[in-house]
Design a protein around this motif. Structure first.
Motif, PDB file in Angstrom:
ATOM      1  N   VAL A 118      64.301  19.262  31.488  1.00  0.00           N
ATOM      2  CA  VAL A 118      63.555  18.141  32.057  1.00  0.00           C
ATOM      3  C   VAL A 118      62.260  17.972  31.269  1.00  0.00           C
ATOM      4  CG1 VAL A 118      64.520  18.344  34.378  1.00  0.00           C
ATOM      5  CG2 VAL A 118      62.480  19.638  33.787  1.00  0.00           C
ATOM      6  N   GLU A 119      61.700  16.766  31.319  1.00  0.00           N
ATOM      7  CA  GLU A 119      60.481  16.483  30.556  1.00  0.00           C
ATOM      8  C   GLU A 119      59.290  17.247  31.118  1.00  0.00           C
ATOM      9  OE1 GLU A 119      58.246  14.879  27.537  1.00  0.00           O
ATOM     10  OE2 GLU A 119      60.426  14.689  27.839  1.00  0.00           O
ATOM     11  N   ASP A 120      59.095  17.170  32.430  1.00  0.00           N
ATOM     12  CA  ASP A 120      57.994  17.843  33.112  1.00  0.00           C
ATOM     13  C   ASP A 120      58.513  18.291  34.474  1.00  0.00           C
ATOM     14  OD1 ASP A 120      55.747  18.627  34.520  1.00  0.00           O
ATOM     15  OD2 ASP A 120      54.473  17.030  33.759  1.00  0.00           O
ATOM     16  N   TYR A 121      58.710  19.597  34.619  1.00  0.00           N
ATOM     17  CA  TYR A 121      59.390  20.042  35.853  1.00  0.00           C
ATOM     18  C   TYR A 121      58.515  19.820  37.087  1.00  0.00           C
ATOM     19  CZ  TYR A 121      56.812  24.522  35.972  1.00  0.00           C
ATOM     20  OH  TYR A 121      55.846  25.489  36.050  1.00  0.00           O
ATOM     21  N   HIS A 122      57.177  19.842  36.946  1.00  0.00           N
ATOM     22  CA  HIS A 122      56.314  19.552  38.099  1.00  0.00           C
ATOM     23  C   HIS A 122      56.540  18.117  38.581  1.00  0.00           C
ATOM     24  CE1 HIS A 122      54.037  23.261  38.103  1.00  0.00           C
ATOM     25  NE2 HIS A 122      53.832  23.156  36.797  1.00  0.00           N
ATOM     26  N   GLN A 123      56.507  17.166  37.664  1.00  0.00           N
ATOM     27  CA  GLN A 123      56.727  15.765  38.020  1.00  0.00           C
ATOM     28  C   GLN A 123      58.146  15.559  38.518  1.00  0.00           C
ATOM     29  OE1 GLN A 123      54.353  13.423  38.115  1.00  0.00           O
ATOM     30  NE2 GLN A 123      55.879  12.064  39.046  1.00  0.00           N
ATOM     31  N   PHE A 124      59.091  16.276  37.937  1.00  0.00           N
ATOM     32  CA  PHE A 124      60.482  16.165  38.371  1.00  0.00           C
ATOM     33  C   PHE A 124      60.630  16.614  39.823  1.00  0.00           C
ATOM     34  CE2 PHE A 124      64.857  17.769  38.731  1.00  0.00           C
ATOM     35  CZ  PHE A 124      65.568  16.685  38.250  1.00  0.00           C
ATOM     36  N   VAL A 125      59.973  17.718  40.174  1.00  0.00           N
ATOM     37  CA  VAL A 125      60.020  18.211  41.561  1.00  0.00           C
ATOM     38  C   VAL A 125      59.405  17.191  42.504  1.00  0.00           C
ATOM     39  CG1 VAL A 125      59.111  19.965  43.131  1.00  0.00           C
ATOM     40  CG2 VAL A 125      60.087  20.653  40.952  1.00  0.00           C
ATOM     41  N   HIS A 126      58.272  16.624  42.138  1.00  0.00           N
ATOM     42  CA  HIS A 126      57.606  15.652  43.004  1.00  0.00           C
ATOM     43  C   HIS A 126      58.484  14.420  43.240  1.00  0.00           C
ATOM     44  CE1 HIS A 126      53.323  17.306  41.947  1.00  0.00           C
ATOM     45  NE2 HIS A 126      54.122  18.219  42.456  1.00  0.00           N
TER      46      HIS A 126
END
Length: 288
Positions: A138-146
């Protein structure tokens, strides 16, 4: 992308080896100065280059931290053990936290199963269990989780009614928070496994009707609550009346025909169900 261990050596051992090599390089350069031997100069330069390149392989891993290593675009592996390490030189190391993270979603306006607009928000507790997936898949797992957490919350909120008075066995958002939370956890885990994330817990932390219908829905809730309470009262009164008539008949206290039974049932039901106090009327018989 799966995690794999990268070749590594204890950092302090690496420091000792580097110091020894540097000492040999210094000794070779000294010999070059004394004897003017070009071979010693070349050896000293090569050894110093080796020491300099090796120094790029030293790294420190904090507790609950991982570093994903790549060399010229090639994934080599992950270091997860805390401590001071020497790994393959010239690698790029991406730091990933393995600590437990709390995420509070924004208040979302969605429609429940019955089409009523509601406001809902959740708290999601998660951690990274596969750092390679978190970095590369994923590109950014924090943003993906959100993003996926909000999508999952919208999906779950639309599957259940906000409240339910008619059927105690039907799950509702307000009355069955544990069941809804468990379902939300399963849904988010399915969505976030792509990023190497484990969802530890997901719970609804805010739930309310949307402001434009809050007043009318409150009246509806109150009306349903009153109807439910009256049903309990009526059911209890019916049992009490039936018990009273059966006991009077079994004990031969009074002989009641169908008309008198109907009148007695009417009087008892009025007395038991009425919300106001009742004034008893004593029948003393007929006066001529």
């Amino acid at each position: 992308m799966q995690e794999k261990d990268i070749l590594k050596l204890n950092g302090f051992v690496g420091v000792i080896v580097a110091v020894i090599v540097a000492a040999i390089a210094i000794f070779s350069f000294r010999e070059f100065v004394i004897s003017d031997n070009i071979v010693m100069l070349i050896l000293a330069i090569v050894l110093l280059v080796i020491v300099g390149v090796t120094a790029t392989g030293f790294t420190i891993i904090q507790p609950n931290q991982a570093k994903v290593c790549t060399l010229f675009g090639t994934y080599l592996g992950v270091i997860k053990q805390e401590g001071f390490w020497l790994t393959i030189p010239l690698t790029l190391r991406k730091k990933v936290s393995l600590r437990v993270i709390n995420f509070n979603s924004d208040r979302l306006k969605v429609n429940d199963l019955e089409g009523n607009p509601i406001e809902i928000a959740a708290v999601v507790v998660y951690k990274v269990v596969n750092s390679a997936k978190a970095v590369f898949d994923v590109e950014d797992y924090h943003q993906f989780v959100h993003t996926q957490s909000e999508a999952g919350l919208r999906h779950i909120a639309s599957q259940y009614p906000y409240d339910n008075f008619n059927n105690d066995f039907e799950i509702s958002l307000r009355q069955h928070s544990d069941e809804v939370g468990n379902e939300l956890t399963r849904d988010l885990q399915e969505r976030l496994k792509l990023a190497g994330v484990e969802v530890i817990e997901a719970r609804i932390m805010h739930l309310a009707y949307s402001s434009e219908i809050a007043s009318s829905m409150l009246q509806r809730q109150q009306a349903k609550a009153v109807l439910a309470a009256r049903k309990v009262i009526v059911d209890g009164a019916v049992l009490m009346v039936k018990s009273a008539i059966d006991e009077l008949s079994n004990e031969n206290v009074v002989d009641l025909d169908e008309e008198k039974k109907a009148q007695m049932v009417n009087n008892l039901m009025v007395a038991l169900v009425s919300e106001k106090g009742n004034q008893p009327i004593v029948n003393t018989g007929t006066i001529y």
